[in-house]
Design an enzyme around this catalytic site. Structure first.
Site, PDB file in Angstrom:
ATOM      1  CE  LYS A   1      -7.470   3.165   4.362  1.00 33.44           C
ATOM      2  NZ  LYS A   1      -8.354   2.532   3.347  1.00 33.44           N
TER       3      LYS A   1
ATOM      4  NE  ARG B   1      -3.910   1.993   2.440  1.00 32.48           N
ATOM      5  CZ  ARG B   1      -3.797   3.191   3.017  1.00 32.48           C
ATOM      6  NH1 ARG B   1      -2.683   3.516   3.654  1.00 32.48           N
ATOM      7  NH2 ARG B   1      -4.798   4.052   2.969  1.00 32.48           N
TER       8      ARG B   1
ATOM      9  CB  SER C   1     -12.375  -1.852   1.016  1.00 35.33           C
ATOM     10  OG  SER C   1     -11.003  -2.111   1.099  1.00 35.33           O
TER      11      SER C   1
END
Length: 213
Positions: A140, A42, A111
């Site tokens: 997050k 990521r 997701s």
């Protein structure tokens, strides 16, 4: 390569914020030595060229340890580096478009946070789902929480593997028992650890316990 449920057991998602004493590649190899069953790269800040170079290096490590290598969000880089898969969110390229662009053989993860999103993602070609945040997460902080009942409902509504993500660590992982998840995805619990290899061994054992219940 398509998605094998066993490869979702301990799903490690990289985070550059923890790079320091070790390079990202060194951290990933420690995770693989400790039993990570899947690696997702990521990167939100790198240029495509730097992302691609890094992806090629980490793909080699994943091949060495025979685990799937997934690229987050960047379909172009995923295809160019020959990754095993691509993972997209609700605000990235739509699953059906990714499938059309990437082809049938690439693993596609999506997701989701609701049953409706989960069912649609499976219909549009997803091979597995990432559901979260199941706990509060520093990775997050603005992510909406997914209640336990919703996680359980999602697991019951689809036939593809479901991976829980978001704020999971050794202290709360047992709370996912009985939800029906097929795997646990972790970021800081792995890459923020002082001893990544040892922590992965512990987390893999705990994940197996969750899957049994």
């Amino acid at each position: 390569m398509r998605c094998d449920k066993k490869s979702m057991l301990l799903y490690a998602v990289t985070d550059r914020r923890w790079v320091g004493r070790q390079t990202l590649c060194e951290q990933v190899e420690c995770a693989l030595k400790g039993g990570a069953t899947c690696i997702q790269l990521r990167e939100k800040e790198l240029s495509d060229a730097d992302f691609l170079r890094e992806a090629l290096d980490i793909k080699k490590l994943c091949r060495k340890y025979h685990v799937p290598f997934i690229v987050n969000d960047n379909v172009k880089v995923a295809i160019e580096c020959g990754a095993d898969g691509i993972h997209v969110g609700q605000h990235d390229m739509q699953a059906e478009d990714v499938r059309e662009y990437a082809g049938e053989n690439m693993i596609l993860g999506v997701s989701v946070q609701t049953v409706e999103q989960a069912v649609l993602a499976e219909k549009n070609g997803a091979d597995y789902l990432g559901v979260g945040a199941v706990f509060t997460t520093s990775t997050k902080p603005d992510a909406d929480a997914v209640p336990r009942d919703m996680l359980k409902a999602i697991c019951g509504a689809v036939s593809i593997p479901v991976v829980a993500i978001g704020g999971i660590n050794r202290h709360n992982i047992s709370q996912l028992s009985g939800t029906g998840v097929d795997g646990i995805a972790l970021v800081s619990a792995i890459f923020g650890s002082e001893d990544i290899e040892r922590e992965c061994r512990n987390l893999r054992a705990l994940s197996k316990e969750v899957m049994r219940t």
